[in-house]
Design a protein around this motif. Sequence first.
Motif, mmCIF file in Angstrom:
data_model
loop_
_atom_site.group_PDB
_atom_site.id
_atom_site.type_symbol
_atom_site.label_atom_id
_atom_site.label_comp_id
_atom_site.label_asym_id
_atom_site.label_seq_id
_atom_site.Cartn_x
_atom_site.Cartn_y
_atom_site.Cartn_z
ATOM 1 N N GLN A 109 0.822 -1.208 0.000
ATOM 2 C CA GLN A 109 0.000 0.000 0.000
ATOM 3 C C GLN A 109 0.853 1.255 0.000
ATOM 4 O O GLN A 109 1.975 1.261 0.492
ATOM 5 C CB GLN A 109 -0.871 -0.039 1.253
ATOM 6 N N LYS A 133 -12.301 -0.798 -7.415
ATOM 7 C CA LYS A 133 -11.660 -2.085 -7.140
ATOM 8 C C LYS A 133 -11.499 -2.839 -8.452
ATOM 9 O O LYS A 133 -12.462 -2.988 -9.205
ATOM 10 C CB LYS A 133 -12.533 -2.872 -6.164
ATOM 11 N N LEU A 167 -6.570 -4.933 -6.934
ATOM 12 C CA LEU A 167 -6.005 -3.587 -6.872
ATOM 13 C C LEU A 167 -7.134 -2.644 -6.491
ATOM 14 O O LEU A 167 -8.225 -2.736 -7.060
ATOM 15 C CB LEU A 167 -5.421 -3.168 -8.225
ATOM 16 N N LYS A 168 -6.874 -1.783 -5.530
ATOM 17 C CA LYS A 168 -7.950 -0.922 -5.040
ATOM 18 C C LYS A 168 -7.444 0.493 -4.811
ATOM 19 O O LYS A 168 -6.404 0.698 -4.188
ATOM 20 C CB LYS A 168 -8.507 -1.516 -3.749
ATOM 21 N N TRP A 169 -8.182 1.456 -5.337
ATOM 22 C CA TRP A 169 -7.954 2.873 -5.035
ATOM 23 C C TRP A 169 -9.036 3.301 -4.074
ATOM 24 O O TRP A 169 -10.226 3.123 -4.360
ATOM 25 C CB TRP A 169 -8.048 3.723 -6.307
ATOM 26 N N PHE A 215 -3.601 3.580 -2.679
ATOM 27 C CA PHE A 215 -3.552 2.481 -3.639
ATOM 28 C C PHE A 215 -3.111 1.232 -2.891
ATOM 29 O O PHE A 215 -2.062 1.216 -2.252
ATOM 30 C CB PHE A 215 -2.574 2.810 -4.770
ATOM 31 N N ILE A 220 -2.585 -3.024 -3.129
ATOM 32 C CA ILE A 220 -2.498 -4.260 -3.905
ATOM 33 C C ILE A 220 -2.569 -5.405 -2.912
ATOM 34 O O ILE A 220 -1.761 -5.471 -1.987
ATOM 35 C CB ILE A 220 -1.171 -4.346 -4.698
ATOM 36 N N LEU A 229 6.024 -5.131 -6.774
ATOM 37 C CA LEU A 229 4.658 -4.664 -6.480
ATOM 38 C C LEU A 229 4.682 -3.390 -5.641
ATOM 39 O O LEU A 229 3.895 -2.476 -5.859
ATOM 40 C CB LEU A 229 3.839 -5.762 -5.785
ATOM 41 N N ALA A 242 3.166 0.287 -6.674
ATOM 42 C CA ALA A 242 2.281 1.100 -5.828
ATOM 43 C C ALA A 242 2.878 2.490 -5.622
ATOM 44 O O ALA A 242 2.186 3.503 -5.763
ATOM 45 C CB ALA A 242 2.041 0.405 -4.485
ATOM 46 N N GLN A 255 2.686 4.490 -8.947
ATOM 47 C CA GLN A 255 1.345 4.919 -9.326
ATOM 48 C C GLN A 255 0.845 6.097 -8.488
ATOM 49 O O GLN A 255 0.266 7.021 -9.035
ATOM 50 C CB GLN A 255 0.352 3.750 -9.263
#
Length: 132
Positions: free
Chosen positions: A5, A69, A82-84, A98, A100, A116, A120, A123
């Motif tokens: 995250q 999501k 993956l979630k914002w 963000f 993961i 990963l 994150a 991004q």
Amino acid sequence: MTTIQNNVTIEKSVQEVYAFLKDLNNHEQLMPENIYNWSSTADEARFTIQNMAKLALKVDERIEDQEIKLVPSEKAPFDVTLKWTLSTVSANVTVATFTIEADLNMMMKMIASGPLQKLADFQVSKLKEILG
């Protein structure tokens, strides 16, 4: 489940940040250089991660001005979400988080955790750069 995250504070309203993130066509701008063969619609994105895997993601859930999501739309090398998540600080300040979540065995965790986390981190900084 491995959770990776990062978050960023953006000087835009939650509505503006959500409007950008809800359309997967915009997500190509958030990707690092090792992502190629990008194709997308508002609801689905396909791409290749250099030296790793092909991935196809689709929007699983949208909560207006709060959350987007994404889940694999085809078989992925491992289960991943993956979630914002957006939260309002004030009328023109939003925190975008963000996350993961990946189902990684010990070996995959050793190999994939670093890349990963870099994804994150990249991004969220790119989101701030674009919308900031």
